[in-house]
Each structure stands twice: as C-alpha cells, then as structure tokens.
Design a protein around this motif. Structure first.
Motif, PDB file in Angstrom:
ATOM      1  N   ALA A 123       0.822  -1.213   0.000  1.00  0.00           N
ATOM      2  CA  ALA A 123       0.000   0.000   0.000  1.00  0.00           C
ATOM      3  C   ALA A 123       0.855   1.261   0.000  1.00  0.00           C
ATOM      4  O   ALA A 123       0.555   2.216  -0.730  1.00  0.00           O
ATOM      5  CB  ALA A 123      -0.934  -0.004   1.213  1.00  0.00           C
ATOM      6  N   ILE A 124       1.914   1.290   0.809  1.00  0.00           N
ATOM      7  CA  ILE A 124       2.693   2.526   0.860  1.00  0.00           C
ATOM      8  C   ILE A 124       3.469   2.747  -0.436  1.00  0.00           C
ATOM      9  O   ILE A 124       3.604   3.888  -0.900  1.00  0.00           O
ATOM     10  CB  ILE A 124       3.627   2.591   2.087  1.00  0.00           C
ATOM     11  CG1 ILE A 124       4.719   1.516   2.027  1.00  0.00           C
ATOM     12  CG2 ILE A 124       2.837   2.504   3.382  1.00  0.00           C
ATOM     13  CD1 ILE A 124       5.818   1.735   3.060  1.00  0.00           C
ATOM     14  N   VAL A 125       3.952   1.665  -1.054  1.00  0.00           N
ATOM     15  CA  VAL A 125       4.686   1.860  -2.307  1.00  0.00           C
ATOM     16  C   VAL A 125       3.731   2.200  -3.450  1.00  0.00           C
ATOM     17  O   VAL A 125       4.098   2.930  -4.369  1.00  0.00           O
ATOM     18  CB  VAL A 125       5.572   0.647  -2.641  1.00  0.00           C
ATOM     19  CG1 VAL A 125       6.313   0.886  -3.960  1.00  0.00           C
ATOM     20  CG2 VAL A 125       6.590   0.407  -1.532  1.00  0.00           C
ATOM     21  N   GLN A 126       2.499   1.720  -3.375  1.00  0.00           N
ATOM     22  CA  GLN A 126       1.510   2.139  -4.380  1.00  0.00           C
ATOM     23  C   GLN A 126       1.304   3.645  -4.305  1.00  0.00           C
ATOM     24  O   GLN A 126       1.254   4.340  -5.339  1.00  0.00           O
ATOM     25  CB  GLN A 126       0.187   1.415  -4.153  1.00  0.00           C
ATOM     26  CG  GLN A 126      -0.867   1.740  -5.214  1.00  0.00           C
ATOM     27  CD  GLN A 126      -2.158   0.953  -5.007  1.00  0.00           C
ATOM     28  OE1 GLN A 126      -2.444   0.461  -3.916  1.00  0.00           O
ATOM     29  NE2 GLN A 126      -2.931   0.822  -6.059  1.00  0.00           N
ATOM     30  N   ALA A 127       1.197   4.184  -3.084  1.00  0.00           N
ATOM     31  CA  ALA A 127       1.069   5.635  -2.919  1.00  0.00           C
ATOM     32  C   ALA A 127       2.339   6.348  -3.378  1.00  0.00           C
ATOM     33  O   ALA A 127       2.282   7.419  -4.001  1.00  0.00           O
ATOM     34  CB  ALA A 127       0.782   5.962  -1.450  1.00  0.00           C
ATOM     35  N   TYR A 128       3.463   5.740  -3.082  1.00  0.00           N
ATOM     36  CA  TYR A 128       4.755   6.305  -3.472  1.00  0.00           C
ATOM     37  C   TYR A 128       4.867   6.381  -4.990  1.00  0.00           C
ATOM     38  O   TYR A 128       5.314   7.391  -5.546  1.00  0.00           O
ATOM     39  CB  TYR A 128       5.849   5.415  -2.891  1.00  0.00           C
ATOM     40  CG  TYR A 128       7.242   5.995  -2.832  1.00  0.00           C
ATOM     41  CD1 TYR A 128       7.488   7.361  -2.868  1.00  0.00           C
ATOM     42  CD2 TYR A 128       8.337   5.144  -2.698  1.00  0.00           C
ATOM     43  CE1 TYR A 128       8.771   7.868  -2.781  1.00  0.00           C
ATOM     44  CE2 TYR A 128       9.621   5.635  -2.605  1.00  0.00           C
ATOM     45  CZ  TYR A 128       9.839   6.994  -2.647  1.00  0.00           C
ATOM     46  OH  TYR A 128      11.114   7.486  -2.555  1.00  0.00           O
ATOM     47  N   GLU A 129       4.440   5.317  -5.675  1.00  0.00           N
ATOM     48  CA  GLU A 129       4.498   5.314  -7.138  1.00  0.00           C
ATOM     49  C   GLU A 129       3.637   6.439  -7.708  1.00  0.00           C
ATOM     50  O   GLU A 129       4.031   7.113  -8.674  1.00  0.00           O
ATOM     51  CB  GLU A 129       4.031   3.972  -7.698  1.00  0.00           C
ATOM     52  CG  GLU A 129       4.058   3.943  -9.218  1.00  0.00           C
ATOM     53  CD  GLU A 129       3.709   2.596  -9.821  1.00  0.00           C
ATOM     54  OE1 GLU A 129       3.609   2.524 -11.070  1.00  0.00           O
ATOM     55  OE2 GLU A 129       3.540   1.619  -9.073  1.00  0.00           O
TER      56      GLU A 129
END
Length: 257
Positions: free
Chosen positions: A96-102
């Motif tokens: 979830a956090i890397v999806q937001a980061y992307e």
C-alpha cells in the motif's frame, strides 16, 4: 521562475541530513543533498536548491506535505526517499505505501522533472534494524518497479555494501555520519553523471572489542538511543515535530572554502 535549474530534495531525516551535523546550517545539519547541490552549482552557477525534507516523516506525510510544494517550485531535478520510518513501525502494508509512493513519483515526473529515488539500505544482521531486512527487500523490489514504470533514476542504496561499515554511521546507528553522507552524495552524482570534487574522509580506526565490550557497547546504545526512539513512537511524538523545511525556497549553495 527565472531561467535556472532547480533541484528539490524531498523526504525524511535521510534527506534532511541528520547525522552530518553542522550548527551553522538550518536545523543544524548539512547532509548528502546539500553536498550534491553544492557540486551542481560548482559545475553550473544556474543551479538553485530547495530541501523540504523533515526528520521523522512517514511516507504519506512526505507525499501530503511536500509533493505539491515541490511541484510549485517547477523543479528540474527531484530526489525523494520515503518509507524508511514506515518500515521500522511494528506493522506496515508495504504494498500500500509503495503504491502511494508510485503515484507521487508519477506526479513529479508529469511536472517535467527528472526524478531520482532510492532503495532502502541493507541492514544485514544489525541489532534490531536487521529484523526489518525482509520488509526492506520487498519495498526495494516494488520501488524498482515504480522507478521503471515512470522513468525515474534509481540509486540502489541496498547494494552500497561498503556502507555496512559502522564508521559510515552516526552513534545512533540510524543516520549516516558525515563520511556516509559524502559517500552517498558521490553515488548520487555518479548516477546523475555529474562530476564532483568530493573526497571521502579517511575513516577512523575501529577499536577492537571482545564479546563483553561489544555487549556493553550495544547496551549503552540501547539506553541512549534505542530506548528514547521507541519512547517517542509510543507517545506518537516525532523528532521533527517542531522543525520546518531547511530550504523551502530555492537558494544557491556552493562548497565551503
């Protein structure tokens, strides 16, 4: 905006410069991003630099508090690292956090900036932090995919194995020492294909420690640094709560004489 090149640095303590202490600078630190900005300005006087990073910020805070301000500066180059403080929490949804980061990387790229991102550091078998190694490995793979998807430049911090030498780290073992920041600045400039005049200082000799001395050394670190760090998290307090961005508006930095 005037016809200048603008470098904007985003993130948490890693990018703010914690561990590279300098009381003459905003927030009392210098850091690798300052050193990169200095070398860019040395090579081309049109470069200006802003640093919006603040220690203790989690990934979504970096996105919510820094991305729009960065875009408003119409950056030429953005460096961003976020997620390290999330990985150290008891529970975290890496996907979830890397999806937001992307999504944030995509927004920065859509603004026309070149974007440079980092993988997380390989803590190896380090006490406490080594327990998050698997999380960091997953985070790194997802960050690599995000960088590929948006044409971002990647500094593979995980593969900088030389940084596992304790002399590249501050006494808190969480932030790099001045030598670590200089080594990181050289790597960033190498990836950017920019020249530099940085010399990594000669490292001090590490004192030999037997098993008892190592245990005492680790116990002192736990008492002086780990305990307070855990206490802040239990209280919901961050070391950056009362701090502002070091360079919220673009400035020219040149190497110290």
């Amino acid at each position: 905006m005037t016809n200048t090149s603008r470098y904007v640095a985003l993130g948490d303590s890693f990018t703010e410069g914690v561990g590279d202490w300098d009381p003459s600078r905003p927030n009392g630190v210098r850091g690798w991003a300052d050193r990169v900005a200095e070398q860019l300005s040395l090579a081309d006087s049109s470069w200006r630099y802003a640093n919006l990073a603040i220690r203790g910020k989690k990934l979504r805070q970096v996105i919510d508090e820094q991305i729009e301000d960065a875009l408003a500066l119409e950056p030429t180059l953005v460096t961003i690292y976020a997620g390290g403080n999330d990985i150290l929490r008891p529970k975290v949804d890496i996907d979830a956090i890397v999806q937001a980061y992307e999504g944030a990387i995509g927004r920065l790229r859509s603004g026309g900036a070149a974007v440079l991102v980092f993988t997380g550091f390989d803590s190896g078998q380090a006490p406490i932090f080594g327990r998050t190694r698997g999380r960091t490995a997953l985070y790194n793979e997802l960050v690599r995919e995000a960088a590929d998807a948006h044409g971002a430049v990647l500094v593979d911090y995980w593969r900088m194995k030389g940084l596992q030498d304790e002399r590249y780290w501050d006494t808190d073992r969480l932030h790099m020492s001045p030598a670590g920041h200089i080594l990181t600045a050289k790597k960033v400039l190498e990836v950017l294909r920019a020249t530099d005049a940085l010399d990594v200082p000669e490292l001090d000799t590490v004192p030999a420690r037997d098993r008892i001395q190592r245990l005492r050394h680790d116990a002192r670190w736990a008492r002086e640094y780990l305990g307070p760090w855990i206490g802040r998290r239990l209280r919901g307090v961050s070391s950056g709560d009362n701090l502002s961005a070091r360079y919220p508006s673009p400035v020219q930095l040149l190497p110290e004489s």
